[in-house]
Write an enzyme that holds these catalytic residues in place. Sequence first.
Site, short mmCIF file in Angstrom:
data_model
loop_
_atom_site.label_atom_id
_atom_site.label_comp_id
_atom_site.label_asym_id
_atom_site.label_seq_id
_atom_site.Cartn_x
_atom_site.Cartn_y
_atom_site.Cartn_z
CE LYS A 266 -3.51 4.04 -2.60
NZ LYS A 266 -4.44 4.18 -3.75
CE1 TYR B 132 -4.26 1.56 0.23
CE2 TYR B 132 -3.03 3.16 1.53
CZ TYR B 132 -4.17 2.80 0.81
OH TYR B 132 -5.19 3.72 0.66
#
Length: 295
Positions: free
Chosen positions: A210, A206
Amino acid sequence: MLLPSLYFEEGFKVIGNMVNTAFGKFNLTGKTALITGAAGLLGQQHASALLEIGATVVLTDISAEALGAACTALSCESTASRILTRVMDVSRAESITTVAEEFSDRRIDILVNNAAIDPKVNGDAGIQETSRLENFPLVQWELQLAVGLTGAFLCSQVFGSAMASDGRGGVILNIASDLSVFSPDQRLYRKEGLPADLQPVKPVTYSVIKAGLVGLTRYLATYWAEQGVRANALSPGGVFNGQGDEFVTRLTSLIPLGRMAKADEYQSVVQFLCTDASAYLNGQNIVMDGGRSVW
């Protein structure tokens, strides 16, 4: 000294014209926006925001059923003729190219790279906790990066190239996360009674995805700038969606505003970033997290 009433009347006219000009830039009538991962919670919100200011939206996702449900929901608040759907797998270049070819007679003016696999942190006791870095499966690393980061690259390559090629410019908006600018606080996910090696965590993918989206944004912002293609990123904070009380309490204690975001609270910034209201904004990561990142 009293000023003539005419002064105030003319002043109000000037202010009124300025307001009309400013709000007039929030107008996407005649423009088409393609949104990836559009059947998800925020994907539908992005679509709703752009529909509200006149855009035609192309909702794309991997599930025809989920797209149908999203289209039905959005049709209740907007003209159905301005909502189009296409099944598209952002991890497969040929799937993206097929959709692009289907819209060869319609210019895509705005691309919202929203598709992602958001791994849920459950913390079920077992032989291994696979969210932890030591045990994280390579197959999950490859799958999640393929959707969240490679997918954004592929869509930008296809639709961004088309925006740049005719000289009319366009907008690429990458949906990142507040975790693009700081690390996950793994204390949020701790479960009582589990040993350290079984504690669930926010997976490494994650953060990598990002942060990678912000890097991609900066690259794109300079790459096609001369052709009028702008690229920016939006990094939302946590959105309340029925999470458990314990998690919500832990997270909100880290946010100066003292609460999680409502799902529709990112709509106005999406409108800003996708219209001429932000015509001079390029290559930026707008972190909208209730102030968490400044503490």
